[in-house]
Write a protein that holds these residues in place. Sequence first.
Motif, short mmCIF file in Angstrom:
data_model
loop_
_atom_site.label_atom_id
_atom_site.label_comp_id
_atom_site.label_asym_id
_atom_site.label_seq_id
_atom_site.Cartn_x
_atom_site.Cartn_y
_atom_site.Cartn_z
N MET A 1 0.84 -1.17 0.00
CA MET A 1 0.00 0.00 0.00
C MET A 1 0.89 1.24 0.00
O MET A 1 1.91 1.28 0.64
CB MET A 1 -0.89 -0.03 1.26
N SER A 2 0.48 2.26 -0.71
CA SER A 2 1.28 3.48 -0.80
C SER A 2 1.05 4.36 0.42
O SER A 2 0.00 4.31 1.06
CB SER A 2 0.96 4.24 -2.07
N THR A 3 2.05 5.14 0.74
CA THR A 3 1.93 6.17 1.77
C THR A 3 2.23 7.49 1.09
O THR A 3 2.54 7.54 -0.10
CB THR A 3 2.93 5.92 2.91
N SER A 4 2.16 8.57 1.83
CA SER A 4 2.46 9.87 1.23
C SER A 4 3.91 9.95 0.79
O SER A 4 4.27 10.78 -0.03
CB SER A 4 2.13 10.99 2.21
N ALA A 5 4.79 9.08 1.31
CA ALA A 5 6.21 9.12 0.97
C ALA A 5 6.61 8.08 -0.09
O ALA A 5 7.72 8.12 -0.58
CB ALA A 5 7.05 8.90 2.23
N THR A 6 5.72 7.15 -0.41
CA THR A 6 6.05 6.10 -1.37
C THR A 6 4.91 5.88 -2.35
O THR A 6 3.77 6.28 -2.10
CB THR A 6 6.34 4.76 -0.66
N ALA A 7 5.22 5.24 -3.45
CA ALA A 7 4.21 4.78 -4.40
C ALA A 7 4.05 3.28 -4.21
O ALA A 7 4.86 2.65 -3.53
CB ALA A 7 4.66 5.10 -5.83
N SER A 8 3.03 2.70 -4.81
CA SER A 8 2.86 1.25 -4.77
C SER A 8 2.52 0.75 -6.18
O SER A 8 2.02 1.51 -7.01
CB SER A 8 1.78 0.84 -3.77
N VAL A 9 2.79 -0.54 -6.40
CA VAL A 9 2.64 -1.13 -7.73
C VAL A 9 1.91 -2.47 -7.63
O VAL A 9 2.17 -3.26 -6.71
CB VAL A 9 4.03 -1.36 -8.38
N SER A 10 1.03 -2.70 -8.59
CA SER A 10 0.42 -4.02 -8.76
C SER A 10 0.33 -4.30 -10.26
O SER A 10 0.43 -3.39 -11.08
CB SER A 10 -0.96 -4.08 -8.10
N THR A 11 0.15 -5.56 -10.61
CA THR A 11 0.07 -5.93 -12.01
C THR A 11 -0.78 -7.19 -12.17
O THR A 11 -1.01 -7.92 -11.19
CB THR A 11 1.47 -6.15 -12.62
N HIS A 12 -1.25 -7.40 -13.37
CA HIS A 12 -1.83 -8.69 -13.74
C HIS A 12 -1.61 -8.89 -15.23
O HIS A 12 -1.30 -7.95 -15.96
CB HIS A 12 -3.31 -8.81 -13.35
N ILE A 13 -1.73 -10.16 -15.66
CA ILE A 13 -1.48 -10.50 -17.06
C ILE A 13 -2.69 -11.24 -17.62
O ILE A 13 -3.16 -12.21 -17.03
CB ILE A 13 -0.23 -11.40 -17.21
N LEU A 14 -3.14 -10.77 -18.79
CA LEU A 14 -4.18 -11.47 -19.54
C LEU A 14 -3.57 -11.98 -20.83
O LEU A 14 -2.98 -11.20 -21.60
CB LEU A 14 -5.35 -10.53 -19.84
N ASP A 15 -3.66 -13.27 -21.06
CA ASP A 15 -3.20 -13.87 -22.31
C ASP A 15 -4.34 -13.71 -23.31
O ASP A 15 -5.33 -14.43 -23.28
CB ASP A 15 -2.85 -15.35 -22.10
N THR A 16 -4.21 -12.73 -24.20
CA THR A 16 -5.29 -12.43 -25.14
C THR A 16 -5.44 -13.49 -26.23
O THR A 16 -6.46 -13.53 -26.90
CB THR A 16 -5.09 -11.04 -25.79
N SER A 17 -4.44 -14.36 -26.39
CA SER A 17 -4.55 -15.41 -27.40
C SER A 17 -5.52 -16.51 -26.96
O SER A 17 -6.05 -17.23 -27.81
CB SER A 17 -3.18 -16.00 -27.72
N VAL A 18 -5.75 -16.63 -25.67
CA VAL A 18 -6.69 -17.63 -25.17
C VAL A 18 -7.82 -17.01 -24.35
O VAL A 18 -8.73 -17.71 -23.93
CB VAL A 18 -5.97 -18.73 -24.33
N GLY A 19 -7.74 -15.70 -24.12
CA GLY A 19 -8.80 -15.01 -23.39
C GLY A 19 -8.86 -15.36 -21.91
O GLY A 19 -9.93 -15.33 -21.30
N ARG A 20 -7.70 -15.68 -21.33
CA ARG A 20 -7.65 -16.06 -19.91
C ARG A 20 -6.45 -15.44 -19.23
O ARG A 20 -5.47 -15.08 -19.88
CB ARG A 20 -7.55 -17.58 -19.79
N PRO A 21 -6.49 -15.38 -17.91
CA PRO A 21 -5.32 -14.90 -17.17
C PRO A 21 -4.13 -15.82 -17.40
O PRO A 21 -4.28 -17.02 -17.63
CB PRO A 21 -5.77 -14.98 -15.70
N ALA A 22 -2.94 -15.23 -17.37
CA ALA A 22 -1.70 -15.99 -17.53
C ALA A 22 -1.19 -16.37 -16.14
O ALA A 22 -0.73 -15.52 -15.39
CB ALA A 22 -0.66 -15.18 -18.29
N GLU A 23 -1.28 -17.64 -15.82
CA GLU A 23 -0.87 -18.14 -14.50
C GLU A 23 0.58 -18.60 -14.53
O GLU A 23 1.04 -19.20 -15.51
CB GLU A 23 -1.76 -19.30 -14.09
N GLY A 24 1.31 -18.33 -13.46
CA GLY A 24 2.66 -18.86 -13.29
C GLY A 24 3.77 -18.05 -13.95
O GLY A 24 4.88 -18.57 -14.09
#
Length: 133
Positions: A1-24
Amino acid sequence: MSTSATASVSTHILDTSVGRPAEGVAVQLSARSGRAADWQALGGSATDADGRCKDLPALPEGTTHVRLDFAVEPYFEETAKKQADAQQDAPANRDSGAVFFPEVAITFAVTPGEHYHVPLLLNPFGYSVYRGS
């Protein structure tokens, strides 16, 4: 979680060739405090069944730039094995077997106190990213 002194980052991946999340998919997080500063490896994670990395490390105070390195080659090699029988005419099966983009590195600037969600839309021959919410 970000505070006033730091930023925070999150991500996710979708494999558009199969229309599903990319696991692993392994994801490494690095940060630096200025364009001329050296990158500091902070650690990493792997995407879950929903394609999300829920446990990326916190960014240090003073971070101005972040890099996410996605190791997509092992994911596509595994996916190709699973899909070989079901999709005999898929580009991955007509190809030489080499992965065109074996890794994806995304670098972006951050501001303290902000959260940055960076989704990766992925397929065997291309990718795109954007700042999500």
